[in-house]
Write an enzyme that holds these catalytic residues in place. Structure first.
Site, PDB file in Angstrom:
ATOM      1  N   THR A  92       0.825  -1.228   0.000  1.00  0.00           N
ATOM      2  CA  THR A  92       0.000   0.000   0.000  1.00  0.00           C
ATOM      3  C   THR A  92       0.854   1.271   0.000  1.00  0.00           C
ATOM      4  O   THR A  92       0.350   2.365  -0.166  1.00  0.00           O
ATOM      5  CB  THR A  92      -0.915   0.033   1.244  1.00  0.00           C
ATOM      6  N   GLY A  93       2.163   1.141   0.142  1.00  0.00           N
ATOM      7  CA  GLY A  93       3.046   2.321   0.155  1.00  0.00           C
ATOM      8  C   GLY A  93       3.353   2.814  -1.253  1.00  0.00           C
ATOM      9  O   GLY A  93       2.972   2.175  -2.242  1.00  0.00           O
ATOM     10  N   ALA A  94       4.059   3.958  -1.348  1.00  0.00           N
ATOM     11  CA  ALA A  94       4.363   4.562  -2.658  1.00  0.00           C
ATOM     12  C   ALA A  94       5.162   3.591  -3.517  1.00  0.00           C
ATOM     13  O   ALA A  94       4.848   3.364  -4.693  1.00  0.00           O
ATOM     14  CB  ALA A  94       5.143   5.866  -2.444  1.00  0.00           C
ATOM     15  N   SER A 114      -3.538  -2.234   7.220  1.00  0.00           N
ATOM     16  CA  SER A 114      -4.006  -2.187   5.823  1.00  0.00           C
ATOM     17  C   SER A 114      -4.677  -3.486   5.385  1.00  0.00           C
ATOM     18  O   SER A 114      -5.273  -3.551   4.308  1.00  0.00           O
ATOM     19  CB  SER A 114      -2.826  -1.899   4.888  1.00  0.00           C
ATOM     20  N   CYS A 172      18.047   4.972  -3.386  1.00  0.00           N
ATOM     21  CA  CYS A 172      17.654   5.630  -4.638  1.00  0.00           C
ATOM     22  C   CYS A 172      18.726   6.599  -5.144  1.00  0.00           C
ATOM     23  O   CYS A 172      19.061   6.603  -6.335  1.00  0.00           O
ATOM     24  CB  CYS A 172      16.340   6.374  -4.461  1.00  0.00           C
ATOM     25  N   ARG A 196      17.133  17.927   0.797  1.00  0.00           N
ATOM     26  CA  ARG A 196      15.732  17.682   0.454  1.00  0.00           C
ATOM     27  C   ARG A 196      15.178  18.956  -0.191  1.00  0.00           C
ATOM     28  O   ARG A 196      15.297  20.043   0.384  1.00  0.00           O
ATOM     29  CB  ARG A 196      14.930  17.344   1.722  1.00  0.00           C
ATOM     30  N   HIS A 204      14.703  12.711  -8.127  1.00  0.00           N
ATOM     31  CA  HIS A 204      15.914  13.306  -7.548  1.00  0.00           C
ATOM     32  C   HIS A 204      16.772  13.930  -8.648  1.00  0.00           C
ATOM     33  O   HIS A 204      16.744  13.489  -9.807  1.00  0.00           O
ATOM     34  CB  HIS A 204      16.773  12.219  -6.897  1.00  0.00           C
TER      35      HIS A 204
END
Ligand code: 2RA
Length: 339
Positions: A11-13, A40, A134, A240, A247
């Site tokens: 359910t996460g990104a 969830s 990432c 950030r 990015h």
């Protein structure tokens, strides 16, 4: 026959991006399990025209599962990764939990596929493979082809990291704050204890005694492991920025052997998973928006480092989608190598 797969943290990104990428790449699977926390469990979702109910992640979840894609945070990976491996599952873990474990391959398929060549579905036992961070993936997708050609001695990275790296809630907060600020209201600061909209700040990862934050040290350590070069000098500053999901990274490279900018541009143009956007005439270079939701990493601003003698140094600028190539796509490309 096609493997059985499980998505942990569905359910996460990144979990949702796993499903998009599995579908986009027509990944072969005989069955798929949607796993998430108790909170969830029970949620319904449709994937490839089939209805699924999210199941609570338990030790029994991995019985009969060939490949499990994890992106549910380091503590879930630490607890359930080894359980899955003991059940015979091959785990591709997007968390940082096992990246520096010497027995765990840390893999970017276009860069170091040989690190996992002995691991295949159907080999009769489980295994654990780590997805790099990432910002490491995005950086090394461009830096490695140049490294292979002229051997990088030193790499200096400045990152401009998107909200998505801090999760879906951070993306929502960035949007909310932007509206609030434009409406003259005080910004809601729940994820980061400061205003994010129209601002930028040193990466939210914890700061270590050496003054670097954990995000910066990941770039240093993961580069050395992936390049299998414990001597390469790497330093990083991770920031950030108020960008949604891609990015950007400014990278300075010092080489052992000369590498001129035209040769570097040709190398990058012929590198898998990389596109070159380097048009000085029209001042057109990579931007986070243009790489968002795309597979390829974009590189531009390719130029000789004037601070170094001869052609021993280059500066480049890289953009890449943090959720896709920075996480979900890379993990599924790893899974493809298991077949
Ligand atoms: C970040 N690299 O961007 C992290 C995400 N795992 O914050």
């Amino acid at each position: 026959n096609a493997p059985t797969i499980a998505v942990v943290g569905v359910t996460g990104a990144v979990g949702q991006e796993f499903l998009s990428v599995l579908s986009d790449r027509d990944f072969p699977y005989s069955s798929i399990k949607m796993l998430a926390s108790k909170r969830s469990a029970g949620r319904r979702m449709t994937f490839e025209d089939k209805e699924y109910v999210v199941e609570e992640l338990t030790a029994e979840s991995f019985d009969g599962v060939d490949i499990a894609l994890f992106s549910a945070g380091g503590s879930i990976s630490k607890e359930f990764g080894p359980i899955a491996v003991n059940r015979g599952t091959i785990v591709v873990d997007n968390s940082s939990a096992f990246r520096m474990d010497e027995n765990v391959p840390l893999v970017i398929p276009e860069v170091n596929p040989e690190a996992m060549e002995k691991i295949k579905v159907g080999m009769g036992k489980g295994a654990l493979i780590a997805n790099p961070n990432c910002s490491t993936i995005i950086c090394l997708m461009a830096a490695t082809p140049l490294h292979r050609h002229a051997k990088v001695l030193r790499m200096v990275v400045s990152t401009y990291q998107a909200a998505s790296g801090a999760g879906a809630a951070a993306m929502e907060e960035l949007e909310l704050q932007t509206r609030e600020v434009l409406e003259g209201k005080p910004p809601t600061c729940k994820i980061f204890n400061r205003q994010y909209a129209f601002n930028l700040f040193s990466h939210n990862a914890s700061v270590l005694s050496n003054g670097y934050n954990e995000e910066e040290m990941k770039l240093v350590k993961e580069t050395r492991k992936i390049w299998n070069d414990k001597d390469v000098k790497v330093t990083a500053t991770c920031i950030r920025v108020p960008v949604m999901r891609a990015h950007a990274e400014s990278v300075n490279l010092q080489f052992e052997r000369p590498l001129d900018e035209d040769t570097a541009r040709d190398i990058l143009k012929n590198s898998p998973g990389v596109v070159v956007i380097d048009d000085r005439e029209s001042n057109n270079f990579p931007t986070p928006l243009e790489v968002s939701n795309k597979d390829d990493v974009a590189v531009g601003r390719i130029r000789r480092d004037l601070s170094q003698d001869g052609n021993q140094g280059l500066d480049i600028f890289i953009c890449g989608d943090q959720i896709r190539k920075g996480a979900a796509l890379n993990a599924i490309q790893i899974a493809e190598l298991l077949l």
